[in-house]
Design a protein around this motif. Structure first.
Motif, mmCIF file in Angstrom:
data_model
loop_
_atom_site.group_PDB
_atom_site.id
_atom_site.type_symbol
_atom_site.label_atom_id
_atom_site.label_comp_id
_atom_site.label_asym_id
_atom_site.label_seq_id
_atom_site.Cartn_x
_atom_site.Cartn_y
_atom_site.Cartn_z
ATOM 1 N N PRO A 217 0.814 -1.225 0.000
ATOM 2 C CA PRO A 217 0.000 0.000 0.000
ATOM 3 C C PRO A 217 0.842 1.267 0.000
ATOM 4 O O PRO A 217 0.695 2.155 0.831
ATOM 5 N N ALA A 218 1.759 1.346 -0.960
ATOM 6 C CA ALA A 218 2.612 2.524 -1.125
ATOM 7 C C ALA A 218 3.054 2.537 -2.581
ATOM 8 O O ALA A 218 3.018 1.504 -3.252
ATOM 9 N N MET A 219 3.473 3.685 -3.083
ATOM 10 C CA MET A 219 3.812 3.806 -4.494
ATOM 11 C C MET A 219 5.013 2.931 -4.845
ATOM 12 O O MET A 219 6.155 3.262 -4.541
ATOM 13 N N VAL A 220 4.738 1.823 -5.491
ATOM 14 C CA VAL A 220 5.768 0.872 -5.893
ATOM 15 C C VAL A 220 5.979 0.924 -7.400
ATOM 16 O O VAL A 220 7.108 0.910 -7.887
ATOM 17 N N LEU A 221 4.877 0.993 -8.135
ATOM 18 C CA LEU A 221 4.952 0.993 -9.596
ATOM 19 C C LEU A 221 4.672 2.409 -10.101
ATOM 20 O O LEU A 221 3.547 2.755 -10.467
ATOM 21 N N ASP A 222 5.726 3.230 -10.110
ATOM 22 C CA ASP A 222 5.569 4.616 -10.543
ATOM 23 C C ASP A 222 5.800 4.729 -12.053
ATOM 24 O O ASP A 222 6.037 3.734 -12.750
ATOM 25 N N LYS A 223 5.747 5.935 -12.554
ATOM 26 C CA LYS A 223 5.848 6.166 -13.997
ATOM 27 C C LYS A 223 7.150 5.614 -14.568
ATOM 28 O O LYS A 223 7.147 4.987 -15.637
ATOM 29 N N SER A 224 8.254 5.837 -13.863
ATOM 30 C CA SER A 224 9.553 5.405 -14.381
ATOM 31 C C SER A 224 9.627 3.891 -14.539
ATOM 32 O O SER A 224 10.295 3.383 -15.452
ATOM 33 N N ILE A 225 8.931 3.167 -13.680
ATOM 34 C CA ILE A 225 8.906 1.709 -13.767
ATOM 35 C C ILE A 225 7.895 1.261 -14.825
ATOM 36 O O ILE A 225 8.179 0.366 -15.645
ATOM 37 N N LEU A 226 6.737 1.877 -14.846
ATOM 38 C CA LEU A 226 5.703 1.491 -15.814
ATOM 39 C C LEU A 226 6.164 1.721 -17.247
ATOM 40 O O LEU A 226 5.757 0.988 -18.163
ATOM 41 N N GLU A 227 7.005 2.718 -17.463
ATOM 42 C CA GLU A 227 7.519 2.981 -18.812
ATOM 43 C C GLU A 227 8.348 1.822 -19.342
ATOM 44 O O GLU A 227 8.514 1.665 -20.556
ATOM 45 N N ARG A 228 8.862 0.992 -18.451
ATOM 46 C CA ARG A 228 9.675 -0.158 -18.853
ATOM 47 C C ARG A 228 8.848 -1.437 -19.012
ATOM 48 O O ARG A 228 9.366 -2.456 -19.453
ATOM 49 N N ALA A 229 7.581 -1.386 -18.605
ATOM 50 C CA ALA A 229 6.737 -2.581 -18.650
ATOM 51 C C ALA A 229 6.232 -2.846 -20.060
ATOM 52 O O ALA A 229 6.102 -1.931 -20.883
ATOM 53 N N ASP A 230 5.941 -4.106 -20.347
ATOM 54 C CA ASP A 230 5.302 -4.497 -21.600
ATOM 55 C C ASP A 230 3.892 -3.902 -21.615
ATOM 56 O O ASP A 230 3.138 -4.090 -20.650
ATOM 57 N N PRO A 231 3.499 -3.191 -22.659
ATOM 58 C CA PRO A 231 2.146 -2.605 -22.706
ATOM 59 C C PRO A 231 1.034 -3.641 -22.564
ATOM 60 O O PRO A 231 -0.087 -3.293 -22.168
ATOM 61 N N ASP A 232 1.326 -4.905 -22.898
ATOM 62 C CA ASP A 232 0.317 -5.958 -22.784
ATOM 63 C C ASP A 232 0.289 -6.601 -21.401
ATOM 64 O O ASP A 232 -0.505 -7.505 -21.146
ATOM 65 N N CYS A 233 1.154 -6.131 -20.501
ATOM 66 C CA CYS A 233 1.201 -6.674 -19.134
ATOM 67 C C CYS A 233 -0.073 -6.287 -18.378
ATOM 68 O O CYS A 233 -0.571 -5.171 -18.491
ATOM 69 N N LEU A 234 -0.591 -7.211 -17.603
ATOM 70 C CA LEU A 234 -1.743 -6.933 -16.741
ATOM 71 C C LEU A 234 -1.230 -6.661 -15.327
ATOM 72 O O LEU A 234 -0.431 -7.436 -14.789
ATOM 73 N N ILE A 235 -1.716 -5.565 -14.737
ATOM 74 C CA ILE A 235 -1.342 -5.252 -13.361
ATOM 75 C C ILE A 235 -2.589 -5.333 -12.492
ATOM 76 O O ILE A 235 -3.614 -4.717 -12.795
ATOM 77 N N ILE A 236 -2.501 -6.102 -11.414
ATOM 78 C CA ILE A 236 -3.589 -6.206 -10.438
ATOM 79 C C ILE A 236 -3.078 -5.632 -9.126
ATOM 80 O O ILE A 236 -2.092 -6.121 -8.568
#
Length: 292
Positions: A217-236
């Motif tokens: 319950p804290a900011m773990v997946l911020d913009k800098s990390i999400l920019e490296r993720a596969d666009p087809d990745c599902l995040i729950i």
């Protein structure tokens, strides 16, 4: 002679908790006028008749209230105030609730009632992790275009929910990586057969992931990390508010994020309600207040 327990408001979990508690208490209930079946072993109390109730214990939902004034009662046609609810409890009675906000707690305690938050009990948290984990897996099965078997899965955090997720996902053939801050947690994840990374190293591996499940319950997946993720990745995101994902950044990047709050009540209300009932019984039993 059976003691009386009064249940007020909440969702289906409260119904099933009341059903189980009816075996030990005279259970009365209110706040469920909208197409909900209530067992004949439970006495329904109309909103206007609550003044006739004199219960030993009051069971409130999770969360109890959004504002510390009005009871959380989505199945009720009426707005039920907390002040009207406490009038149903005998002097010296105990109020049970989940995720009790400070304003509600202060009000109950200043009114002279002991107040117990059942989600703070370890057995509740452990058992409730199961429907939460199963609900997350259900979402993944429904939303992912591929099988879970063989998928690269990242789980952030290594608490109770993660432990259950590891057991389920490993059995389904997932390749699991656990990211956590504490090295002791990473050591346990290794014992469970997972690959591990420190939480500050997520950016190095997130591009390989088909599924990411956050429990922190804290900011773990911020913009800098999400920019490296596969666009087809599902995040729950299973974390309570404020969550652990930059939802705005994910939307701009076209990454699907599902913030799955309150899964136990949605996916397994029977089990979740029975867990609440068992926790209440355990508390009263420990205090020698449970009459057979």
């Amino acid at each position: 002679m059976k003691q009386t327990l009064f249940t007020a408001g909440g969702d289906l979990r409260q119904i099933y908790a009341s059903n189980k508690l009816a075996g030990r208490f005279n259970v009365q209930i209110t706040g469920f006028e909208k197409d909900v079946f209530i067992s004949e072993s439970i006495r329904y109390i109309d909103f206007d008749d609550m003044s006739q109730c004199f219960a030993d214990y009051l069971l409130l939902p999770m969360p109890v209230s959004a504002d510390g004034i009005i009871l959380n009662a989505p199945y009720s046609k009426n707005s039920i105030s907390l002040s009207s609810i406490i009038s149903t409890v005998k002097k010296g009675g105990i109020i049970f609730g989940g995720k009790i906000d400070s304003k509600s707690r202060d009000f109950f305690e200043k009114s002279g009632f002991e107040t117990i938050d059942y989600i703070e009990r370890e057995e509740f948290s452990v058992l409730n992790a199961v429907p939460t984990a199963e609900g997350a897996v259900q979402i993944a099965l429904e939303e992912m275009p591929t099988t879970l078997s063989g998928s690269e899965v990242l789980i952030t955090g290594h608490g109770r929910i993660t432990k259950v997720l590891i057991k389920i996902l490993k059995a389904m053939g997932c390749k699991i990586t656990v990211a956590a801050r504490k090295y002791s947690d990473l050591a346990w994840a290794e014992v469970f057969g997972c690959r591990t990374i420190h939480i500050y190293e997520i950016q190095k591996t997130i591009s390989d992931m088909s599924l990411v499940i956050n429990t922190v319950p804290a900011m773990v997946l911020d913009k800098s990390i999400l920019e490296r993720a596969d666009p087809d990745c599902l995040i729950i995101d299973l974390a309570s508010k404020p969550g652990g994902v930059d939802f705005s950044a994910a939307a701009k990047l076209g990454i699907k994020v599902i913030w799955a709050l309150g899964l136990p009540g949605k996916t397994a209300p029977v089990t979740s309600g029975e867990i609440i009932a068992d926790t209440v019984i355990n508390i009263l039993s420990e205090r020698g207040l449970l009459y057979e």
